[in-house]
Design a protein around this motif. Structure first.
Motif, mmCIF file in Angstrom:
data_model
loop_
_atom_site.group_PDB
_atom_site.id
_atom_site.type_symbol
_atom_site.label_atom_id
_atom_site.label_comp_id
_atom_site.label_asym_id
_atom_site.label_seq_id
_atom_site.Cartn_x
_atom_site.Cartn_y
_atom_site.Cartn_z
ATOM 1 N N HIS A 190 0.819 -1.226 0.000
ATOM 2 C CA HIS A 190 0.000 0.000 0.000
ATOM 3 C C HIS A 190 0.848 1.269 0.000
ATOM 4 N N LEU A 191 1.825 1.347 0.899
ATOM 5 C CA LEU A 191 2.597 2.583 1.043
ATOM 6 C C LEU A 191 3.446 2.864 -0.193
ATOM 7 N N ARG A 192 3.881 1.824 -0.868
ATOM 8 C CA ARG A 192 4.618 2.021 -2.120
ATOM 9 C C ARG A 192 3.689 2.486 -3.225
ATOM 10 N N ARG A 193 2.566 1.809 -3.384
ATOM 11 C CA ARG A 193 1.655 2.133 -4.479
ATOM 12 C C ARG A 193 1.030 3.519 -4.313
ATOM 13 N N GLU A 194 0.778 3.926 -3.093
ATOM 14 C CA GLU A 194 0.192 5.247 -2.886
ATOM 15 C C GLU A 194 1.130 6.339 -3.389
ATOM 16 N N VAL A 195 2.434 6.148 -3.154
ATOM 17 C CA VAL A 195 3.420 7.133 -3.603
ATOM 18 C C VAL A 195 3.643 7.050 -5.104
ATOM 19 N N THR A 196 3.786 5.843 -5.631
ATOM 20 C CA THR A 196 4.137 5.719 -7.050
ATOM 21 C C THR A 196 2.954 5.973 -7.977
ATOM 22 N N GLU A 197 1.730 5.680 -7.505
ATOM 23 C CA GLU A 197 0.575 5.751 -8.394
ATOM 24 C C GLU A 197 -0.334 6.952 -8.159
ATOM 25 N N VAL A 198 -0.384 7.474 -6.938
ATOM 26 C CA VAL A 198 -1.422 8.451 -6.602
ATOM 27 C C VAL A 198 -0.888 9.852 -6.324
ATOM 28 N N THR A 199 0.182 9.967 -5.551
ATOM 29 C CA THR A 199 0.583 11.311 -5.122
ATOM 30 C C THR A 199 1.006 12.236 -6.267
ATOM 31 N N PRO A 200 1.532 11.735 -7.407
ATOM 32 C CA PRO A 200 1.793 12.678 -8.502
ATOM 33 C C PRO A 200 0.532 13.410 -8.973
ATOM 34 N N ALA A 201 -0.619 12.725 -8.920
ATOM 35 C CA ALA A 201 -1.878 13.397 -9.267
ATOM 36 C C ALA A 201 -2.316 14.343 -8.150
ATOM 37 N N VAL A 202 -2.099 13.922 -6.901
ATOM 38 C CA VAL A 202 -2.462 14.768 -5.760
ATOM 39 C C VAL A 202 -1.745 16.108 -5.842
ATOM 40 N N GLU A 203 -0.499 16.095 -6.276
ATOM 41 C CA GLU A 203 0.286 17.325 -6.344
ATOM 42 C C GLU A 203 -0.325 18.366 -7.282
ATOM 43 N N LYS A 204 -1.147 17.924 -8.204
ATOM 44 C CA LYS A 204 -1.754 18.842 -9.172
ATOM 45 C C LYS A 204 -3.117 19.382 -8.731
ATOM 46 N N VAL A 205 -3.681 18.822 -7.648
ATOM 47 C CA VAL A 205 -5.036 19.247 -7.272
ATOM 48 C C VAL A 205 -5.136 19.785 -5.839
ATOM 49 N N LEU A 206 -4.202 19.436 -4.955
ATOM 50 C CA LEU A 206 -4.224 19.938 -3.583
ATOM 51 C C LEU A 206 -3.270 21.120 -3.458
ATOM 52 N N THR A 207 -3.746 22.203 -2.863
ATOM 53 C CA THR A 207 -2.867 23.338 -2.622
ATOM 54 C C THR A 207 -1.937 23.030 -1.449
ATOM 55 N N GLU A 208 -0.910 23.857 -1.300
ATOM 56 C CA GLU A 208 0.025 23.687 -0.185
ATOM 57 C C GLU A 208 -0.704 23.799 1.143
ATOM 58 N N GLU A 209 -1.655 24.731 1.233
ATOM 59 C CA GLU A 209 -2.415 24.903 2.475
ATOM 60 C C GLU A 209 -3.274 23.675 2.767
ATOM 61 N N GLU A 210 -3.886 23.107 1.728
ATOM 62 C CA GLU A 210 -4.703 21.912 1.921
ATOM 63 C C GLU A 210 -3.855 20.717 2.320
ATOM 64 N N PHE A 211 -2.673 20.609 1.727
ATOM 65 C CA PHE A 211 -1.803 19.489 2.083
ATOM 66 C C PHE A 211 -1.281 19.638 3.506
ATOM 67 N N GLU A 212 -1.041 20.862 3.932
ATOM 68 C CA GLU A 212 -0.610 21.104 5.308
ATOM 69 C C GLU A 212 -1.699 20.687 6.295
ATOM 70 N N LYS A 213 -2.953 20.924 5.946
ATOM 71 C CA LYS A 213 -4.062 20.493 6.801
ATOM 72 C C LYS A 213 -4.071 18.980 6.936
ATOM 73 N N LEU A 214 -3.824 18.294 5.837
ATOM 74 C CA LEU A 214 -3.720 16.834 5.869
ATOM 75 C C LEU A 214 -2.556 16.402 6.745
ATOM 76 N N SER A 215 -1.400 17.033 6.573
ATOM 77 C CA SER A 215 -0.193 16.627 7.299
ATOM 78 C C SER A 215 -0.322 16.835 8.805
ATOM 79 N N SER A 216 -1.044 17.864 9.199
ATOM 80 C CA SER A 216 -1.155 18.185 10.625
ATOM 81 C C SER A 216 -2.350 17.512 11.293
ATOM 82 N N HIS A 217 -3.143 16.765 10.514
ATOM 83 C CA HIS A 217 -4.330 16.120 11.082
ATOM 84 C C HIS A 217 -3.953 15.178 12.225
ATOM 85 N N GLY A 218 -4.634 15.336 13.339
ATOM 86 C CA GLY A 218 -4.512 14.398 14.445
ATOM 87 C C GLY A 218 -3.338 14.601 15.367
ATOM 88 N N VAL A 219 -2.491 15.581 15.106
ATOM 89 C CA VAL A 219 -1.310 15.781 15.951
ATOM 90 C C VAL A 219 -1.708 16.034 17.400
#
Length: 241
Positions: free
Chosen positions: A148-177
């Motif tokens: 899972h962790l390999r496929r998520e990076v190799t298959e999905v995150t390149p598309a995520v980079e084109k649709v999530l803003t830096e602010e939105e990704f920061e919200k994801l990264s800080s979730h649950g801290v």
């Protein structure tokens, strides 16, 4: 583990939308995924390191592994809330890959839910039979995450980079801290740094808010080294910046 995130034969990436890169999802995911890959590779051996009846050891190891299990759950929960719905809405061509990733999230959740009561009983008793059951469960979880962790990076995150803003990704990264004690967060920052090469460590630490960065230097680094030495007596402690 620098070459771990490589697409395997027969796998295909989600279609990447046109437009500029809006966030650095791929390198960020690689950094956090490395610590999960490492921790669950080590988990079976850590469980087996507690002798039958050594409840002091099982309580310590069980607490550390329980925090990793919670971190993994929170990580996937954040993606379910702040990454995959947005990707599906803004890049409908990714629907098949999104469905696959969410199904893998559910599989991981079920595995965590099943091993949790075993972990807690073993943590209190250090029963050897429970320990072997738990170690076997962690072996299965580790195998699932390596896909899972390999496929998520190799298959999905390149598309995520084109649709999530830096602010939105920061919200994801800080979730649950806030769900964790500060000392837990600081110690685990050390584990994340230790499982990444030096150049990735520098990039990771610069993404952390200054107050947390300072707290890590003042307190967290020592907490990390103490935790590592306790988990792996006699093993050299990986250096971090």
């Amino acid at each position: 583990m620098s070459d771990f995130f490589t697409m395997q034969a027969g796998e295909t990436a989600a279609p990447v939308p046109d437009g500029p890169v809006l966030c650095q999802a791929t390198p960020a995911m690689r950094r956090i995924h490395r610590v999960f890959l490492w921790s669950y590779d080590e988990a079976p051996g850590l469980v087996r390191s507690a002798a039958d009846g050594d409840a002091e050891r099982s309580r310590y190891v069980g607490e550390v592994l329980g925090n990793f299990d919670k971190l993994l759950h929170v990580h996937h929960e954040g993606e379910d809330l702040y990454m995959y719905p947005q990707l599906g809405e803004r890049a409908p061509g990714c629907a098949l890959h999104i469905a696959q990733m969410l199904a893998q999230h559910e599989e991981v959740k079920q595995m965590l839910d099943e091993l949790a009561p075993v972990r807690e009983r073993w943590r209190e008793t250090a029963d050897a039979e429970l320990g072997e059951q738990l170690a076997t469960s962690y072996e299965a979880l580790s195998a699932t995450l390596k896909v899972h962790l390999r496929r998520e990076v190799t298959e999905v995150t390149p598309a995520v980079e084109k649709v999530l803003t830096e602010e939105e990704f920061e919200k994801l990264s800080s979730h649950g801290v806030d769900a964790f004690e500060k000392k837990v967060v600081l110690a685990y920052l050390g584990m994340i740094l230790a499982t990444n090469p030096p150049e990735e460590q520098r990039a990771f630490i610069m993404d952390i808010p200054l107050p947390i960065r300072m707290a890590y230097k003042l307190v967290g680094k020592r907490l990390y080294r103490t935790q590592y030495a306790t988990l792996f007596p006699g093993r050299e402690i990986p250096k971090t910046i």
